[in-house]
Design a protein around this motif. Sequence first.
Motif, PDB file in Angstrom:
ATOM      1  N   THR B  73       0.836  -1.206   0.000  1.00  0.00           N
ATOM      2  CA  THR B  73       0.000   0.000   0.000  1.00  0.00           C
ATOM      3  C   THR B  73       0.870   1.256   0.000  1.00  0.00           C
ATOM      4  O   THR B  73       0.613   2.204  -0.754  1.00  0.00           O
ATOM      5  CB  THR B  73      -0.934  -0.007   1.239  1.00  0.00           C
ATOM      6  OG1 THR B  73      -1.671  -1.234   1.236  1.00  0.00           O
ATOM      7  CG2 THR B  73      -1.897   1.165   1.218  1.00  0.00           C
ATOM      8  N   GLN B  74       1.911   1.256   0.817  1.00  0.00           N
ATOM      9  CA  GLN B  74       2.838   2.393   0.848  1.00  0.00           C
ATOM     10  C   GLN B  74       3.526   2.577  -0.508  1.00  0.00           C
ATOM     11  O   GLN B  74       3.636   3.692  -1.017  1.00  0.00           O
ATOM     12  CB  GLN B  74       3.917   2.192   1.918  1.00  0.00           C
ATOM     13  CG  GLN B  74       3.422   2.492   3.334  1.00  0.00           C
ATOM     14  CD  GLN B  74       4.383   1.959   4.397  1.00  0.00           C
ATOM     15  OE1 GLN B  74       5.538   1.661   4.115  1.00  0.00           O
ATOM     16  NE2 GLN B  74       3.888   1.835   5.621  1.00  0.00           N
ATOM     17  N   GLY B  75       3.973   1.456  -1.085  1.00  0.00           N
ATOM     18  CA  GLY B  75       4.650   1.516  -2.391  1.00  0.00           C
ATOM     19  C   GLY B  75       3.709   2.050  -3.467  1.00  0.00           C
ATOM     20  O   GLY B  75       4.112   2.823  -4.337  1.00  0.00           O
ATOM     21  N   MET B  76       2.434   1.660  -3.404  1.00  0.00           N
ATOM     22  CA  MET B  76       1.448   2.102  -4.388  1.00  0.00           C
ATOM     23  C   MET B  76       1.169   3.595  -4.235  1.00  0.00           C
ATOM     24  O   MET B  76       0.969   4.298  -5.230  1.00  0.00           O
ATOM     25  CB  MET B  76       0.146   1.350  -4.208  1.00  0.00           C
ATOM     26  CG  MET B  76       0.302  -0.153  -4.270  1.00  0.00           C
ATOM     27  SD  MET B  76      -0.261  -0.828  -5.806  1.00  0.00           S
ATOM     28  CE  MET B  76      -1.992  -1.031  -5.377  1.00  0.00           C
ATOM     29  N   ALA B  77       1.152   4.070  -2.991  1.00  0.00           N
ATOM     30  CA  ALA B  77       0.864   5.486  -2.737  1.00  0.00           C
ATOM     31  C   ALA B  77       1.930   6.375  -3.371  1.00  0.00           C
ATOM     32  O   ALA B  77       1.670   7.521  -3.723  1.00  0.00           O
ATOM     33  CB  ALA B  77       0.776   5.741  -1.234  1.00  0.00           C
ATOM     34  N   ALA B  78       3.138   5.816  -3.536  1.00  0.00           N
ATOM     35  CA  ALA B  78       4.240   6.597  -4.115  1.00  0.00           C
ATOM     36  C   ALA B  78       4.186   6.628  -5.643  1.00  0.00           C
ATOM     37  O   ALA B  78       4.964   7.343  -6.278  1.00  0.00           O
ATOM     38  CB  ALA B  78       5.573   6.018  -3.639  1.00  0.00           C
ATOM     39  N   LEU B  79       3.257   5.876  -6.249  1.00  0.00           N
ATOM     40  CA  LEU B  79       3.168   5.826  -7.724  1.00  0.00           C
ATOM     41  C   LEU B  79       2.293   6.970  -8.248  1.00  0.00           C
ATOM     42  O   LEU B  79       1.524   7.568  -7.501  1.00  0.00           O
ATOM     43  CB  LEU B  79       2.561   4.489  -8.164  1.00  0.00           C
ATOM     44  CG  LEU B  79       3.305   3.201  -7.783  1.00  0.00           C
ATOM     45  CD1 LEU B  79       2.486   1.977  -8.203  1.00  0.00           C
ATOM     46  CD2 LEU B  79       4.692   3.155  -8.429  1.00  0.00           C
ATOM     47  N   ASP B  80       2.423   7.240  -9.565  1.00  0.00           N
ATOM     48  CA  ASP B  80       1.474   8.153 -10.221  1.00  0.00           C
ATOM     49  C   ASP B  80       0.067   7.624  -9.994  1.00  0.00           C
ATOM     50  O   ASP B  80      -0.147   6.414  -9.992  1.00  0.00           O
ATOM     51  CB  ASP B  80       1.709   8.164 -11.750  1.00  0.00           C
ATOM     52  CG  ASP B  80       3.047   8.798 -12.103  1.00  0.00           C
ATOM     53  OD1 ASP B  80       3.570   9.572 -11.278  1.00  0.00           O
ATOM     54  OD2 ASP B  80       3.566   8.491 -13.198  1.00  0.00           O
ATOM     55  N   GLN B  81      -0.901   8.537  -9.830  1.00  0.00           N
ATOM     56  CA  GLN B  81      -2.288   8.106  -9.617  1.00  0.00           C
ATOM     57  C   GLN B  81      -3.144   8.471 -10.823  1.00  0.00           C
ATOM     58  O   GLN B  81      -3.062   9.594 -11.305  1.00  0.00           O
ATOM     59  CB  GLN B  81      -2.861   8.757  -8.355  1.00  0.00           C
ATOM     60  CG  GLN B  81      -2.094   8.412  -7.079  1.00  0.00           C
ATOM     61  CD  GLN B  81      -2.055   6.923  -6.734  1.00  0.00           C
ATOM     62  OE1 GLN B  81      -3.022   6.219  -6.979  1.00  0.00           O
ATOM     63  NE2 GLN B  81      -0.943   6.452  -6.206  1.00  0.00           N
ATOM     64  N   PRO B  82      -3.986   7.573 -11.350  1.00  0.00           N
ATOM     65  CA  PRO B  82      -4.062   6.161 -10.945  1.00  0.00           C
ATOM     66  C   PRO B  82      -2.813   5.404 -11.400  1.00  0.00           C
ATOM     67  O   PRO B  82      -2.263   5.721 -12.457  1.00  0.00           O
ATOM     68  CB  PRO B  82      -5.311   5.670 -11.695  1.00  0.00           C
ATOM     69  CG  PRO B  82      -5.396   6.532 -12.906  1.00  0.00           C
ATOM     70  CD  PRO B  82      -4.855   7.872 -12.513  1.00  0.00           C
ATOM     71  N   PRO B  83      -2.363   4.425 -10.647  1.00  0.00           N
ATOM     72  CA  PRO B  83      -1.109   3.745 -10.996  1.00  0.00           C
ATOM     73  C   PRO B  83      -1.243   2.878 -12.240  1.00  0.00           C
ATOM     74  O   PRO B  83      -2.320   2.317 -12.502  1.00  0.00           O
ATOM     75  CB  PRO B  83      -0.812   2.889  -9.762  1.00  0.00           C
ATOM     76  CG  PRO B  83      -2.117   2.694  -9.083  1.00  0.00           C
ATOM     77  CD  PRO B  83      -2.963   3.881  -9.406  1.00  0.00           C
ATOM     78  N   HIS B  84      -0.180   2.776 -13.004  1.00  0.00           N
ATOM     79  CA  HIS B  84      -0.139   1.890 -14.171  1.00  0.00           C
ATOM     80  C   HIS B  84      -0.034   0.446 -13.651  1.00  0.00           C
ATOM     81  O   HIS B  84       0.721   0.195 -12.706  1.00  0.00           O
ATOM     82  CB  HIS B  84       1.078   2.246 -15.026  1.00  0.00           C
ATOM     83  CG  HIS B  84       1.066   1.598 -16.376  1.00  0.00           C
ATOM     84  ND1 HIS B  84       1.396   0.265 -16.555  1.00  0.00           N
ATOM     85  CD2 HIS B  84       0.750   2.082 -17.604  1.00  0.00           C
ATOM     86  CE1 HIS B  84       1.292  -0.023 -17.853  1.00  0.00           C
ATOM     87  NE2 HIS B  84       0.900   1.055 -18.508  1.00  0.00           N
ATOM     88  N   PRO B  85      -0.775  -0.499 -14.249  1.00  0.00           N
ATOM     89  CA  PRO B  85      -0.737  -1.886 -13.738  1.00  0.00           C
ATOM     90  C   PRO B  85       0.670  -2.491 -13.729  1.00  0.00           C
ATOM     91  O   PRO B  85       0.984  -3.313 -12.868  1.00  0.00           O
ATOM     92  CB  PRO B  85      -1.682  -2.654 -14.683  1.00  0.00           C
ATOM     93  CG  PRO B  85      -1.949  -1.745 -15.836  1.00  0.00           C
ATOM     94  CD  PRO B  85      -1.750  -0.348 -15.344  1.00  0.00           C
TER      95      PRO B  85
END
Lengths: 202, 202
Positions: B73-85
């Motif tokens: 979840t933390q790693g995903m929060a650091a991605l561009d939103q919405p994250p690329h699959p």
Amino acid sequence: MPKQVDHRERRESIARALWTIVDQQGWARTTMREVAREAGASLGQLQHYFSSRSQMLTFAIKFAADQTSQRVTQGMAALDQPPHPRDVLRVVLIELLPFRPDARATSRMNAAYVLEAMHDPTLHEQVALGLRDGRAMVERLIRQAISDGQISPHRDPAIETDLILALTGFAPLLELGVIEPQAALAAIDQHLDQLFPPGGAR
Amino acid sequence: MPKQVDHRERRESIARALWTIVDQQGWARTTMREVAREAGASLGQLQHYFSSRSQMLTFAIKFAADQTSQRVTQGMAALDQPPHPRDVLRVVLIELLPFRPDARATSRMNAAYVLEAMHDPTLHEQVALGLRDGRAMVERLIRQAISDGQISPHRDPAIETDLILALTGFAPLLELGVIEPQAALAAIDQHLDQLFPPGGAR
């Protein structure tokens, strides 16, 4: 001479007894006493061959590696000669993964060994050496296939080698029934088809 | 209420004590007595929470799964939103593999759990359910990416899912130093680049 043969046979029967016990209840719960009982020996006789669980595991895993390489040799003999590198990799993967009962027994031994090696420096060195040898063999085969135009020269041989090795990650998924054998085989075939495009790479 | 919090904290501190012991010496050599000592509890107190090694392992693995999903979840929060699959799969793989100390601890717990599950029907069911859930999540993401034109419609979503799962096979190779972390990352990136061609698949 007959004495040496007896000695080797004895060790092999102990290795097989160990496999049986590990297959039934896992390495964590395996004691030397149980292995002795399964092998029809006394604990003292077993300790004559192996002074520790760790030594017994090392022997059993070498025996497992010999069995695997015999199965690979048999599988290779059944291929067209000279065999295509794609087929060689497929045979190796099939014999490393728990598709058949004998490969399942060696695969479980390997899993126990790898886990044990994470906490035992001597085993760690042994298992890492064995895996590095296996990795080097796969990389040589891939480099040769690039030279021979069976794999695209744009592929990185080290990365392709590591991706082949990663396919052994199917072992626990097969063991636990998360992936069916035919699905794992289809995935292996697709990966190999991408690496070795039909008709050659050039 | 405070009592419940204490109870949960106590269980968590036991889970962490178990991880420490397993990290040091492996699950095979881990006893409840040692875990109690590491957690600063008596064996009786520990047995109040878990009546068997198997129950203790199940709890520790659930706690490990929670920790992994928090890291994801933390790693995903650091991605561009919405994250690329592609980036989502990369974060998941990085957090499942022993690249960092906290991921290493959970990865070792998982390896011990999977091995144990091969010989314990209750654990077997639990671990298989967990892995099937994880597999289903990856397959949904891949099917969505095919619908969204990020993955070629010619790809088989089930096979691609299984090939992503196979990449967890890097865990023992990383643990044993057979593959360096940057090599495993390069292989993961290449696999993901092939699956998600830059600029989309259509």
